[in-house]
Write a protein that holds these residues in place. Structure first.
Motif, short mmCIF file in Angstrom:
data_model
loop_
_atom_site.label_atom_id
_atom_site.label_comp_id
_atom_site.label_asym_id
_atom_site.label_seq_id
_atom_site.Cartn_x
_atom_site.Cartn_y
_atom_site.Cartn_z
N ARG A 1 -9.76 3.84 -11.17
CA ARG A 1 -10.01 4.63 -9.96
C ARG A 1 -8.97 4.30 -8.90
N GLU A 2 -8.78 5.23 -8.00
CA GLU A 2 -7.79 5.04 -6.93
C GLU A 2 -8.15 3.87 -6.03
N ALA A 3 -9.42 3.71 -5.72
CA ALA A 3 -9.85 2.64 -4.81
C ALA A 3 -9.54 1.27 -5.41
N VAL A 4 -9.78 1.11 -6.69
CA VAL A 4 -9.50 -0.16 -7.36
C VAL A 4 -7.99 -0.42 -7.36
N PHE A 5 -7.23 0.62 -7.65
CA PHE A 5 -5.78 0.49 -7.66
C PHE A 5 -5.24 0.07 -6.30
N PHE A 6 -5.70 0.74 -5.25
CA PHE A 6 -5.20 0.43 -3.91
C PHE A 6 -5.68 -0.93 -3.42
N ASP A 7 -6.89 -1.33 -3.78
CA ASP A 7 -7.37 -2.67 -3.42
C ASP A 7 -6.54 -3.75 -4.11
N THR A 8 -6.23 -3.53 -5.39
CA THR A 8 -5.41 -4.49 -6.13
C THR A 8 -4.00 -4.55 -5.55
N LEU A 9 -3.46 -3.40 -5.22
CA LEU A 9 -2.13 -3.36 -4.62
C LEU A 9 -2.11 -4.04 -3.26
N GLN A 10 -3.11 -3.81 -2.45
CA GLN A 10 -3.19 -4.45 -1.13
C GLN A 10 -3.31 -5.96 -1.27
N HIS A 11 -4.14 -6.41 -2.20
CA HIS A 11 -4.30 -7.85 -2.42
C HIS A 11 -2.99 -8.46 -2.93
N GLY A 12 -2.29 -7.75 -3.80
CA GLY A 12 -1.00 -8.23 -4.30
C GLY A 12 0.04 -8.35 -3.20
N LEU A 13 0.08 -7.38 -2.31
CA LEU A 13 1.02 -7.45 -1.19
C LEU A 13 0.66 -8.59 -0.24
N TRP A 14 -0.62 -8.81 -0.04
CA TRP A 14 -1.04 -9.92 0.82
C TRP A 14 -0.65 -11.26 0.20
#
Length: 88
Positions: free
Chosen positions: A2-15
């Motif tokens: 899902r998009e939400a999971v993808f964006f949460d993972t991406l945000q966590h990775g950038l952090w």
């Protein structure tokens, strides 16, 4: 995925990338300011004088924080990436 999971993972990775880069960037900033002040006070304008201390500070800080960076990255992968791969 899902998009939400993808964006949460991406945000966590950038952090995680930001947290891991803070010590090295801080050392480069402090070394650059100190060398810049010394150059301004002594009127010595040598380009290698700014490069070598910054590089030395970066190498020392990287060596000192390597364990922290490795643990942060391993925790991120074990907590976020691997469960998503296993879960499908």
């Amino acid at each position: 995925m899902r998009e939400a999971v993808f964006f949460d993972t991406l945000q966590h990775g950038l952090w995680v990338a930001v947290v891991m880069s803070i010590p090295i960037l801080s050392a480069a900033l402090v070394a650059g300011v100190i060398v810049g002040l010394l150059q301004a006070l002594t009127s010595v304008q040598e380009m290698t004088l700014t490069f070598v201390p910054k590089l030395g500070a970066i190498v020392v800080v990287f060596w000192m924080t390597m364990n922290f960076m490795t643990q942060t990255l391993v925790t991120y992968f074990q907590g976020s990436i691997v469960p998503q791969i296993i879960g499908g």
